[in-house]
Design a protein around this motif. Structure first.
Motif, mmCIF file in Angstrom:
data_model
loop_
_atom_site.group_PDB
_atom_site.id
_atom_site.type_symbol
_atom_site.label_atom_id
_atom_site.label_comp_id
_atom_site.label_asym_id
_atom_site.label_seq_id
_atom_site.Cartn_x
_atom_site.Cartn_y
_atom_site.Cartn_z
ATOM 1 N N GLY A 1 -5.636 -1.846 -1.895
ATOM 2 C CA GLY A 1 -4.287 -1.437 -2.703
ATOM 3 C C GLY A 1 -4.853 -0.751 -3.875
ATOM 4 O O GLY A 1 -3.858 0.040 -4.350
ATOM 5 N N ARG B 1 -8.351 -5.800 1.579
ATOM 6 C CA ARG B 1 -7.185 -5.104 1.261
ATOM 7 C C ARG B 1 -6.702 -5.161 0.043
ATOM 8 O O ARG B 1 -5.741 -4.308 -0.487
ATOM 9 C CB ARG B 1 -6.090 -5.869 2.259
ATOM 10 N N GLU C 1 -5.669 3.022 -3.703
ATOM 11 C CA GLU C 1 -4.440 3.573 -3.016
ATOM 12 C C GLU C 1 -3.467 3.800 -4.039
ATOM 13 O O GLU C 1 -2.967 5.096 -4.557
ATOM 14 C CB GLU C 1 -3.821 3.260 -1.842
ATOM 15 N N SER D 1 0.991 -1.220 -0.036
ATOM 16 C CA SER D 1 -0.031 0.172 0.122
ATOM 17 C C SER D 1 0.934 1.280 0.074
ATOM 18 O O SER D 1 1.499 1.560 1.002
ATOM 19 C CB SER D 1 -0.678 0.114 1.313
#
Length: 423
Positions: free
Chosen positions: A396, A392, A399, A343
């Motif tokens: 990811g 997540r 971001e 990330s």
């Protein structure tokens, strides 16, 4: 669950191997062997008592036929004592079997020789890394700020409805979530996995079968009125399909995939590392499960690792693979590879998949067996992996794909989403 015959034959080797998990297993293994010895002695005594009782019953019948009623009645008194003794021995045997099972449930799986020694995640071994870490725009935001800016996920509304750790996905956020689920399922079925839809609640036997009970009982949501558990992963219901089964050797490899929501009571502490989608009580995941011949299970594990690699390559997310050390290895696993996505906005790695081989550990609990080429019944090997866990991965994407004009959508997801940018 470890097999008794292997504990008897390899006790010292098991003690040494479990030190990789930072466990002194000698007291537990000694307790297992002591209970097993008592159980076998009790079984022998019970068998002998029943045999003697049966023998006397035949003699009594012969005596009555011969007109020797007095002698027959004397023996009847003795058989009554033997029956009482048999009942007590049967009760003792059941108690010993229960105690033995409870101790066996406390012993984790034996780590594979490849598992590195270590006590925590800091000791995990990086074995692979791929993908370029993008250079983000100035003032790049973490995903929870992006979710608010573009009205994709409402964390506060989730708190209102259920509590912390239950996000509400909205608009393009919900569509992106659905796109990821469909994409992962399509890629899994293309790779030979059969899609399956399973219950989101399981009974106690299923929890014990795959090893969540009693080890992770406090981490599971328990529906007390019906004694059911909300699933922490699709691994539990999918693998339990084969509980008490003897599969055909020609059926290998058995490859299944399924999407489910997952429920986990533990959501971590406070701080940026658990904010937003980083750790949740409810999240979506697409799982792959395999049941394999023991000779081929590590080849299957490598194939599963390559499959997850390809998913992340297609999404063009930078990732790395860790071989988990003994101290970080799951209770039921013999060998686990964790995948982590970088990330960029948080400047940290986020775990998005675990791919594990359980060897016979789950199969022994499940009584999942097959007949080999010689007709001998053996335990199968079970494996599972996330392909992939969504929160997540979504974090990811939000971001790492953010630009001055909005959040780009990975090319492979555009046909599933129906849009190529969130702005």
């Amino acid at each position: 669950m470890l097999q008794l015959q292997h504990i008897r034959a390899q006790k010292e080797a098991f003690i040494a191997a479990l030190k990789k998990r930072n466990i002194d297993a000698e007291p537990l293994l000694n307790q297992v062997l002591d209970l097993d010895e008592k159980r076998r002695a009790t079984q022998t005594e019970l068998d002998s008592t029943l045999a003697e009782s049966n023998k006397l019953s035949k003699e009594i019948g012969m005596l009555y036929k011969s007109g020797k009623a007095a002698e027959a009645n004397e023996l009847k008194a003795k058989t009554a004592e033997l029956k009482e003794s048999s009942k007590k021995l049967g009760e003792d045997l059941n108690t010993l079997a229960t105690e033995l099972q409870e101790v066996l449930y406390q012993i984790p799986n034996i780590p594979n020789a490849l598992v590195p020694a270590g006590s925590s995640e800091e000791d995990n071994e990086e074995v692979f890394r791929e993908g370029e870490i993008p250079k983000l725009i100035e003032d790049a935001l973490p995903h929870w700020e992006l979710a608010k800016k573009y009205d994709l996920i409402d964390f506060e509304l989730g708190v209102k409805v259920a509590g912390a750790g239950f996000p509400v996905y909205k608009g393009k956020g919900a569509r992106l979530q659905r796109a990821l689920i469909s994409y992962f399922l399509d890629k899994n079925t293309e790779a030979g996995y059969t899609e399956i839809q399973v219950p989101h609640l399981v009974n106690e036997a299923s929890g014990f079968g795959t090893g969540q009970l009693p080890d992770k009982e406090g981490q599971m949501y328990h529906v007390t009125g019906d004694n059911l558990y909300l699933i922490p992963t699709a691994e539990v219901p999918v693998t339990n399909i084969f509980r008490d089964d003897i599969v055909k050797v020609d059926d290998f490899p058995i490859k299944l995939t399924g999407y489910t929501p997952c429920f986990r009571r533990e959501a971590g502490s406070y701080g940026a590392h658990v904010r937003g989608l980083n750790r949740l009580h409810q999240f979506d995941k697409v799982e792959i499960v395999r049941v394999e011949h023991p000779k081929h299970s590590y080849e299957a594990l490598d194939q599963m690792v390559e499959h997850v690699k390809n998913l992340l390559r297609d999404l063009k997310l930078p990732y790395r693979i860790l071989r988990l050390c003994g101290g970080d290895l799951g209770f039921t696993s013999a060998l686990t590879y964790d995948f982590e996505v970088f990330s960029t906005a948080q400047d940290r790695w986020l775990e998005i998949s675990s791919v594990s081989n359980f060897e016979t550990f789950q199969a022994n609990r499940l009584k999942l067996r097959f007949k080999d080429e010689n007709g001998k019944t053996q335990l199968a090997h079970t494996l599972n992996g996330s392909a992939l866990a969504l929160p997540r991965v979504l974090a990811g994407i939000l971001e790492n794909y953010q630009t001055e004009n909005g959040i780009k959508i990975p090319e492979v997801l555009v046909p599933y989403c129906g849009f190529d940018i969130i702005s």
